[in-house]
Design a protein around this motif. Sequence first.
Motif, PDB file in Angstrom:
ATOM      1  N   LEU A 188      -6.756   4.120   7.643  1.00  0.00           N
ATOM      2  CA  LEU A 188      -6.161   5.237   7.920  1.00  0.00           C
ATOM      3  C   LEU A 188      -4.400   5.182   8.112  1.00  0.00           C
ATOM      4  CD1 LEU A 188      -7.044   8.059   8.729  1.00  0.00           C
ATOM      5  CD2 LEU A 188      -7.394   7.605  10.867  1.00  0.00           C
ATOM      6  N   TYR A 189      -4.034   4.161   8.693  1.00  0.00           N
ATOM      7  CA  TYR A 189      -2.574   4.132   9.014  1.00  0.00           C
ATOM      8  C   TYR A 189      -1.958   4.186   7.622  1.00  0.00           C
ATOM      9  CZ  TYR A 189      -2.282  -0.994   8.203  1.00  0.00           C
ATOM     10  OH  TYR A 189      -2.699  -2.291   7.665  1.00  0.00           O
ATOM     11  N   ARG A 190      -2.616   3.442   6.618  1.00  0.00           N
ATOM     12  CA  ARG A 190      -1.952   3.544   5.110  1.00  0.00           C
ATOM     13  C   ARG A 190      -2.035   4.778   4.592  1.00  0.00           C
ATOM     14  NH1 ARG A 190      -1.929  -1.841   3.601  1.00  0.00           N
ATOM     15  NH2 ARG A 190      -0.051  -2.624   4.736  1.00  0.00           N
ATOM     16  N   ARG A 191      -3.146   5.619   4.643  1.00  0.00           N
ATOM     17  CA  ARG A 191      -3.126   6.899   4.353  1.00  0.00           C
ATOM     18  C   ARG A 191      -2.118   7.969   5.029  1.00  0.00           C
ATOM     19  NH1 ARG A 191      -9.251   8.735   4.942  1.00  0.00           N
ATOM     20  NH2 ARG A 191      -9.359   6.798   6.176  1.00  0.00           N
ATOM     21  N   GLY A 222       0.970  -1.295  -0.024  1.00  0.00           N
ATOM     22  CA  GLY A 222      -0.012   0.097  -0.013  1.00  0.00           C
ATOM     23  C   GLY A 222       0.687   1.497  -0.001  1.00  0.00           C
ATOM     24  N   ASN A 223       1.739   1.335  -0.795  1.00  0.00           N
ATOM     25  CA  ASN A 223       2.407   2.524  -0.933  1.00  0.00           C
ATOM     26  C   ASN A 223       1.890   3.686  -1.828  1.00  0.00           C
ATOM     27  OD1 ASN A 223       4.091   1.618   0.924  1.00  0.00           O
ATOM     28  ND2 ASN A 223       5.909   1.395  -0.695  1.00  0.00           N
ATOM     29  N   ARG A 257       0.993   6.924   3.479  1.00  0.00           N
ATOM     30  CA  ARG A 257       1.146   7.605   1.903  1.00  0.00           C
ATOM     31  C   ARG A 257       1.531   9.114   2.016  1.00  0.00           C
ATOM     32  NH1 ARG A 257      -2.921   3.545   0.189  1.00  0.00           N
ATOM     33  NH2 ARG A 257      -4.496   5.064   0.570  1.00  0.00           N
ATOM     34  N   ALA A 258       0.864   9.657   3.005  1.00  0.00           N
ATOM     35  CA  ALA A 258       0.974  10.849   3.044  1.00  0.00           C
ATOM     36  C   ALA A 258       2.635  11.469   3.503  1.00  0.00           C
ATOM     37  CB  ALA A 258       0.157  11.642   4.366  1.00  0.00           C
ATOM     38  N   LEU A 259       3.030  10.631   4.523  1.00  0.00           N
ATOM     39  CA  LEU A 259       4.423  10.730   4.816  1.00  0.00           C
ATOM     40  C   LEU A 259       5.255  10.521   3.527  1.00  0.00           C
ATOM     41  CD1 LEU A 259       4.395   9.185   8.389  1.00  0.00           C
ATOM     42  CD2 LEU A 259       4.757  11.875   7.721  1.00  0.00           C
ATOM     43  N   THR A 303      -1.831   5.216  15.494  1.00  0.00           N
ATOM     44  CA  THR A 303      -2.156   4.899  14.118  1.00  0.00           C
ATOM     45  C   THR A 303      -0.891   5.376  13.404  1.00  0.00           C
ATOM     46  OG1 THR A 303      -4.513   5.160  14.439  1.00  0.00           O
ATOM     47  CG2 THR A 303      -3.644   5.555  12.255  1.00  0.00           C
ATOM     48  N   LEU A 304      -0.331   6.580  13.958  1.00  0.00           N
ATOM     49  CA  LEU A 304       0.683   7.306  13.185  1.00  0.00           C
ATOM     50  C   LEU A 304       1.983   6.441  13.187  1.00  0.00           C
ATOM     51  CD1 LEU A 304       3.471   9.109  14.042  1.00  0.00           C
ATOM     52  CD2 LEU A 304       2.350   9.407  11.934  1.00  0.00           C
TER      53      LEU A 304
END
Lengths: 291, 291
Positions: free
Chosen positions: B53-56, A290-291, B59-61, B92-93
Amino acid sequence: MASVAMRPLVAAAPVRRAALRLPALGVGARAVGPAAGPGAAADAEVAPGSGPLYRRAKRALLQVIEQGACAPGTALPSEAELARTLGVSIGTLRRAVDELVADHVLVRHQGRGTFVATHDAERFLFQFFHVERADGRRESPQVELLAFHRQRLDDADAAEALRLREGEAVLVVENRLTLQGRPVVHDRLVLPAALFRGLTEKRLAERPGTIYQLYQSEFAITVLRAAERARAIAADRSAARVLGVPVGAPVMQVRRTALTFGDKPVEYRVSVVNTARHDYVHVLSRPSRGN
Amino acid sequence: MASVAMRPLVAAAPVRRAALRLPALGVGARAVGPAAGPGAAADAEVAPGSGPLYRRAKRALLQVIEQGACAPGTALPSEAELARTLGVSIGTLRRAVDELVADHVLVRHQGRGTFVATHDAERFLFQFFHVERADGRRESPQVELLAFHRQRLDDADAAEALRLREGEAVLVVENRLTLQGRPVVHDRLVLPAALFRGLTEKRLAERPGTIYQLYQSEFAITVLRAAERARAIAADRSAARVLGVPVGAPVMQVRRTALTFGDKPVEYRVSVVNTARHDYVHVLSRPSRGN
DNA sequence: CAGTGGTCTAGACCACATC
DNA sequence: ATGTGGTCTAGACCACTGG
């Protein structure tokens, strides 16, 4: 990839759920200690009752699995129950299970449970078989048993890998693997006879699945991981005959030591690979999803 | 293992901490969806705003790191602050960061912070260099630049690996790697010229560290992972000369495609290895710690 | 000392599998 | 409907680092 059904073909087999005897890791038993004192081996070994709680939970689970208290394929008690039994929070328990899943010891199935991992064709192909067609396609090899005999160990490399002395009893198996109708790999396996008591040529030849499935179902030996060392050599007469290449042709020789719990070696294998139409593949750092 | 100091030799360099522009993933923006609808590619791609959420958060990071908003070696804001910024809980983070650490994108240092991963000799040796002495000892190779030139791509394999067309401009680098005073590896690297604008033979020869450090510090290209395909071949005249083996001797040929963010290929490399005194090693499933 | 990551908790709710 | 694992939260406390 062959289109293989992921679900058990026997379907609808009711989930066998193991009842386990687990120690309580209650907060009372807290062994603090920021790593052992000075002079301690900072490298590998860990005191059994030390370290973070989730590690101790992991070791507790590992121990009951290793002892065979729950056979491969059976479900563990639910995470909530395990957490209660061990006296840790669900989050801590889950962290322990996370690592065991990463180690291929357990497999989680949402909605169904957490299971002791089993070997199947899928796992063999992805974790332990690294020869694929030059065009990148993968396929399951066809295996042909060429030889089986019991003998005294006379191979220094095998002795070192298996931590045996020369002269100890071993079983030697020779296989030929065929891909797309062409012989590609010649395997020579050395197994400590003491671990595979009762293995016969007949049982080997008639096994239904992969050889690691046989180790697991018949001898309660689960191969967890392996280390391989490869080199290029010139095909000798024997390899040339089995693989159908000229004597002296460059072939890859791969020496594998397969390990079970506690990194105990259970199999030493020398593979000779004809890499004319196939490659030995190696992925350096598989990405998480999931990247 | 060479005894290499783990800490930066320049020590005491104050921690540069990056300030990031991050989107808020607030609960309002919740994109539920149990995977996309029917007909969606179930294989690889993921919709940017979907999934847990943790995947999003991950991806944000990943996005800010990939865009170079914080250079390799700099520290991210603290986990608490990142969680606040992204509008997610600390747990989550942390899960997002866990995956980025597993992917070698970030490195955590307790008490100091979380840093964008850098390349150094250590990482090169463990993640990307798999040739070791037959006795199992590892050592850093000495590198000797044999050739450097700019040319039009004329190698179909390289073109496919780099997703370029033949005829496009590439840089070709040839190196000889020496271990224990003996030439062991001949590398031929193909680099898309567009990605390495300004790379000269001089800069290459005078680089202080590994070549992947050079990619990172001079061209903002971070090699994250790679895929290798090996085979045995007979040494041709050129390989024989460089490695000091007879023409026709069996040697290993390893073709590597190195990838950066988004699995974008940035280097294609063909290594020819003299495996007379060294092995190409491959660990199948590294264990997590503390069993 | 203040600030960082590392561990642990207790609970809520969701997604999925099975009956 | 029930029970499983998967996600997410909000907080507490510990261990380590650096000034």
